[in-house]
Design an enzyme around this catalytic site. Structure first.
Site, PDB file in Angstrom:
ATOM      1  N   THR A 184       0.857  -1.171   0.000  1.00 33.30           N
ATOM      2  CA  THR A 184       0.000   0.000   0.000  1.00 33.30           C
ATOM      3  C   THR A 184       0.900   1.229   0.000  1.00 33.30           C
ATOM      4  O   THR A 184       1.899   1.281   0.719  1.00 33.30           O
ATOM      5  CB  THR A 184      -0.982  -0.015   1.200  1.00 33.30           C
ATOM      6  OG1 THR A 184      -1.718   1.190   1.192  1.00 33.30           O
ATOM      7  CG2 THR A 184      -0.275  -0.196   2.522  1.00 33.30           C
ATOM      8  N   GLU A 328      -4.946  -3.494   3.852  1.00 36.71           N
ATOM      9  CA  GLU A 328      -4.593  -4.269   5.046  1.00 36.71           C
ATOM     10  C   GLU A 328      -5.724  -5.177   5.509  1.00 36.71           C
ATOM     11  O   GLU A 328      -5.575  -5.951   6.443  1.00 36.71           O
ATOM     12  CB  GLU A 328      -4.220  -3.313   6.193  1.00 36.71           C
ATOM     13  CG  GLU A 328      -2.938  -2.529   5.980  1.00 36.71           C
ATOM     14  CD  GLU A 328      -3.136  -1.225   5.217  1.00 36.71           C
ATOM     15  OE1 GLU A 328      -4.148  -1.103   4.480  1.00 36.71           O
ATOM     16  OE2 GLU A 328      -2.292  -0.318   5.347  1.00 36.71           O
ATOM     17  N   LYS A 439      -8.678  20.751  10.530  1.00 34.45           N
ATOM     18  CA  LYS A 439      -8.763  21.100  11.946  1.00 34.45           C
ATOM     19  C   LYS A 439      -8.809  22.608  12.068  1.00 34.45           C
ATOM     20  O   LYS A 439      -7.821  23.283  11.815  1.00 34.45           O
ATOM     21  CB  LYS A 439      -7.569  20.533  12.719  1.00 34.45           C
ATOM     22  CG  LYS A 439      -7.680  19.039  12.902  1.00 34.45           C
ATOM     23  CD  LYS A 439      -6.327  18.369  12.920  1.00 34.45           C
ATOM     24  CE  LYS A 439      -6.447  16.931  12.457  1.00 34.45           C
ATOM     25  NZ  LYS A 439      -5.742  16.640  11.208  1.00 34.45           N
ATOM     26  N   TRP A 444     -13.128  19.987  14.174  1.00 32.75           N
ATOM     27  CA  TRP A 444     -12.736  19.468  12.869  1.00 32.75           C
ATOM     28  C   TRP A 444     -13.901  19.497  11.899  1.00 32.75           C
ATOM     29  O   TRP A 444     -15.060  19.468  12.285  1.00 32.75           O
ATOM     30  CB  TRP A 444     -12.103  18.090  12.980  1.00 32.75           C
ATOM     31  CG  TRP A 444     -12.927  17.038  13.661  1.00 32.75           C
ATOM     32  CD1 TRP A 444     -12.817  16.611  14.947  1.00 32.75           C
ATOM     33  CD2 TRP A 444     -13.974  16.277  13.075  1.00 32.75           C
ATOM     34  NE1 TRP A 444     -13.734  15.641  15.201  1.00 32.75           N
ATOM     35  CE2 TRP A 444     -14.453  15.405  14.068  1.00 32.75           C
ATOM     36  CE3 TRP A 444     -14.548  16.233  11.802  1.00 32.75           C
ATOM     37  CZ2 TRP A 444     -15.484  14.512  13.832  1.00 32.75           C
ATOM     38  CZ3 TRP A 444     -15.583  15.350  11.570  1.00 32.75           C
ATOM     39  CH2 TRP A 444     -16.033  14.500  12.587  1.00 32.75           C
TER      40      TRP A 444
END
Ligand code: ADP
Length: 547
Positions: A184, A328, A439, A444
Site C-alpha cells: 500500500t 490491510e 482542523k 474538525w
C-alpha cells in the site's frame, strides 16, 4: 476431545476446483492487451493453472518464493493468482501506476524471483531494468506471435505452459501459508506490504458474498474494474468463481465508452470500482441515453461515493452499494446492502442510508477510540479513530517492524487511520481520513461532507476539499473544483448552496478552479499531490493588503 470434526486446511486452489466442477459453464471473458476478447471456462482455466504450476516448479519456484506480476485484469493474471498460490508461493502484484522508485523499492523488498508482465507494460520494465536485481526472470504474458521486443532472456507465457500436463497434484499446504502480497502506497515513507494467507483469502471469499448479497448471482457476469494489481481486485477473482459468476476482465481500457461497450456486449450484472471510474461511465450512459443491457448492481468503494453519483445510478435503475475497506483488510470491511426494513422506504431515506459506508462484514470487529485510546460507544455520534480486528486483517506489515509498531495497538487491533462513527446497528460512517480532516479552531471539519455538498451543485464535475494553514485557526478548508461546463459559480453562491448542511465557520474560505484533479495510483483523487501543488497557496484573508 475425541470425535471432533475433521480439520481441513483452507486452500485457494479449492475455490477454482469447486468452480470447475460446480460452475463449469461460467468462466472468464478478457478484453486483452492484444486487442481481442478472449473466453475460457473455469474447467479450461483449471487446466491452464495446472500447466502454469508445472512451469513454475520447472523454473525452480519453491514454497514461500515471491512471484511478481505487472498486469491488468485478464485471464492470465487470474491463472497466476491460482497457480502461484497453489504451489505454495506468493503472488506479489505490482501496480504499474506507481513511481519508478516505489516499484524498485517494492521489488527489492519483496525479493521477487520472477516477474510476469503484460505485453504493453514491457517498456516500463525495460526502464526499470538497469536497477532491477540480477537474476529476476521476466515472462511476457502473451504468445510467441505477439511477443513485443523484449530484453534478452525474457520468456513467453504461452510457450512456457504449452505442453505441460493439465492436471496437478496440489500440495496440502497449511492454511497459514502466505499466498499473496500487496503493497500500500503510504503517504509518507516507503510502501508497506500486506501479506495474505490461504486462510485469510478463502475466508474473505466466503464472507463477502454472504454480506454483499445483491451482487452475487450464479450464471451472471461481474466486472472488476478495480485492478487485480491492487488488493486482489477486492477479492472478485475468488468470490466470482466461488459463486458461479463469470468474470468480465476489462484489460487496460477503463474509460466510460470502453466500459460501456464491454458491459453492454457481455450483459454485465454487477460492476465494482472506485468513484472516478463510475463518473466516466455515467457520462457515457448519458451520451447513449441508456444503461448497458443487463446492468443492475454497482459496488463503489476505495473512497466515499458522492451522493449525486448514488442518486444518478439509482435513478437509472442500478442498485448502488458502497463498500469500505483497505489493503490491510483483504480489503473489504463493510458492505452496502441495506437491511430489509428499507424495502419500500422512500428514495430519500434509502439514498441517505447508502451514503454511509455500510455495515461490517461477518468476521470483522470495529472499535472507535478517542485520542487517548479510550473506547467510544457505538451510538452513531461518538467519533474517533477506527480500529479493526478479524481473520482477514493484517497482524503486522510484511518484514517491517517499525510500520507494524505504529499500526497495531496494545490489544492487537489494527488502526485504520480513518475517523469514523459506528451506530448501534453496526453502521459505519467514515467522516474522513485522519490526515484529510480540516482542523479549524480546535474543531474538525469533514472534507468528505463538504465535497458531497459541493458536488450536488450542477456546475461542479469533481472536487476536493483540502486544509490550508491559518495562523489563528490552524487550518481552513479550501474547495478545489473542476467545472462541468462553462459556468463558474462564485464562492458566495457555493456557500449559499451548501449552507443548509453546515455551520458558517465550516464552509470553505476559497474556491479554486482547476482543469483536472490529480489521481493516486489506484485511481482515487490524490489530496497529497493536490496539497503539494498548492504549497505556495495563501488563503485570501492572508494575502498582502487584504487583512
Ligand atoms: P490506497 O489509498 O493506498 O489505495 P487503500 O486502497 O487501502 O489504500 O485505501 C484505503 C482507504 O481508502 C481507507 O482507509 C479509507 O480512507 C478510504 N476508503 C475506502 N473506501 C471508502 C469509502 N467507501 N468511503 C470513504 N473512504 C473510503
Amino acid at each position: 476431545m475425541q470425535g471432533l470434526m475433521m480439520h481441513r486446511d483452507l486452500r485457494i486452489i479449492d475455490i477454482l476446483r469447486h468452480a470447475a466442477e460446480a460452475h463449469g459453464d461460467a468462466g472468464i471473458v478478457s478484453a486483452r492487451v492484444e486487442g481481442d476478447l478472449h473466453r475460457q471456462s473455469y474447467p479450461q482455466t483449471l487446466g491452464r493453472v495446472a500447466q502454469l504450476a508445472h512451469a513454475l516448479t520447472g523454473l525452480g519456484v519453491k514454497t514461500g518464493d515471491r512471484v511478481a506480476t505487472l498486469a491488468w485484469n485478464g485471464h492470465r493474471h487470474f491463472e497466476l493468482y491460482y497457480a502461484v498460490a497453489g504451489i505454495g508461493a506468493v503472488c506479489h502484484t505490482l501496480n504499474p501506476r506507481l513511481a519508478r522508485e516505489q516499484l524498485l523499492y517494492i521489488i527489492a523488498h519483496a525479493d521477487d524471483r520472477l516477474l510476469f508482465v503484460d505485453a504493453d507494460l514491457v517498456p516500463l520494465v525495460v526502464d526499470l531494468l538497469p536497477d532491477l536485481p540480477e537474476g529476476l526472470r521476466l515472462v511476457v504474458l502473451t504468445d510467441r506471435a505477439r511477443m513485443p521486443e523484449t530484453p534478452h532472456g525474457a520468456l513467453c507465457y504461452e510457450e512456457l505452459i504449452a505442453g505441460q500436463p493439465a492436471t496437478y497434484d496440489w500440495p496440502d499446504l497449511p492454511e497459514d501459508t502466505a499466498s499473496g502480497l500487496c503493497y500500500t502506497s503510504g503517504t509518507t515513507g516507503h510502501p508497506k506490504g500486506a501479506l495474505y494467507s490461504h486462510r485469510s483469502t478463502v475466508l474473505h471469499a466466503m464472507q463477502v458474498p454472504l454480506c454483499q448479497t445483491s451482487s452475487f448471482r450464479a450464471g451472471h457476469c461481474v466486472l472488476p474494474v478495480v485492478p487485480m494489481f491492487h488488493v486482489n481486485a477486492w477479492g472478485l477473482p475468488y468470490t466470482a468463481p466461488l459463486t458461479g459468476m463469470t468474470l468480465v476482465m476489462p484489460g487496460p481500457n477503463l474509460d466510460g465508452p470502453s466500459l460501456f461497450r464491454l458491459m453492454d456486449g457481455e450483459g454485465v450484472w454487477s460492476a465494482w470500482g472506485v468513484p472516478t471510474v463510475w463518473a466516466g461511465l455515467l457520462s457515457e450512459i448519458d451520451a447513449q441515453g441508456r444503461i448497458p443491457q443487463g446492468f443492475g448492481d454497482l459496488v463503489v468503494g476505495g473512497s466515499a461515493a458522492p451522493r449525486v453519483m448514488i442518486e444518478a445510478y439509482e435513478a437509472r435503475g442500478v442498485n448502488v452499494a458502497q463498500a469500505w475497506g483497505m489493503t490491510e483488510m483483504s480489503p473489504i470491511g463493510s458492505h452496502g446492502v441495506l437491511p430489509p426494513r428499507y424495502d419500500g422506504a422512500d428514495d430519500e431515506d434509502r439514498i441517505t442510508a447508502k451514503c454511509c459506508a455500510g455495515r461490517r462484514i461477518f468476521g470483522l470487529d470495529f472499535k472507535i477510540v478517542d485520542d487517548d485510546g479510550t473506547r467510544l460507544p457505538h451510538d452513531g455520534d461518538a467519533t474517533g479513530e477506527l480500529y479493526v480486528r478479524g481473520s482477514t486483517v493484517i497482524s503486522g506489515y510484511f518484514e517491517n517492524e517499525d510500520a507494524t509498531r505504529m499500526a497495531m495497538d496494545a490489544e492487537g487491533w489494527f488502526g485504520t487511520g480513518d475517523v469514523a462513527s459506528v451506530d448501534s446497528e453496526g453502521r459505519l460512517v467514515i467522516r474522513d481520513r485522519a490526515k484529510d480532516l480540516v482542523k479549524s479552531g480546535g474543531e474538525w471539519i469533514s472534507s468528505i461532507d463538504l465535497e458531497n455538498a459541493a458536488l450536488s451543485h450542477p456546475a461542479i464535475a469533481a472536487c476536493a476539499v483540502v486544509a490550508m494553514p491559518h495562523p489563528k485557526w490552524d487550518e481552513r478548508p479550501v474547495l478545489v473544483a473542476v467545472a462541468s461546463g462553462a459556468e463558474r459559480p462564485a464562492l458566495e453562491e457555493m456557500h449559499a448552496h451548501m449552507a443548509g448542511h453546515f455551520a458558517h465557520w465550516q464552509l470553505p474560505d476559497d474556491l479554486v478552479w482547476v482543469e483536472e484533479l490529480p489521481l493516486t495510483a489506484t485511481g482515487k483523487i490524490s489530496k497529497l499531490t493536490l496539497r503539494q501543488r498548492m504549497a505556495d497557496y495563501v488563503l485570501p484573508e492572508l494575502r498582502g493588503g487584504a487583512a
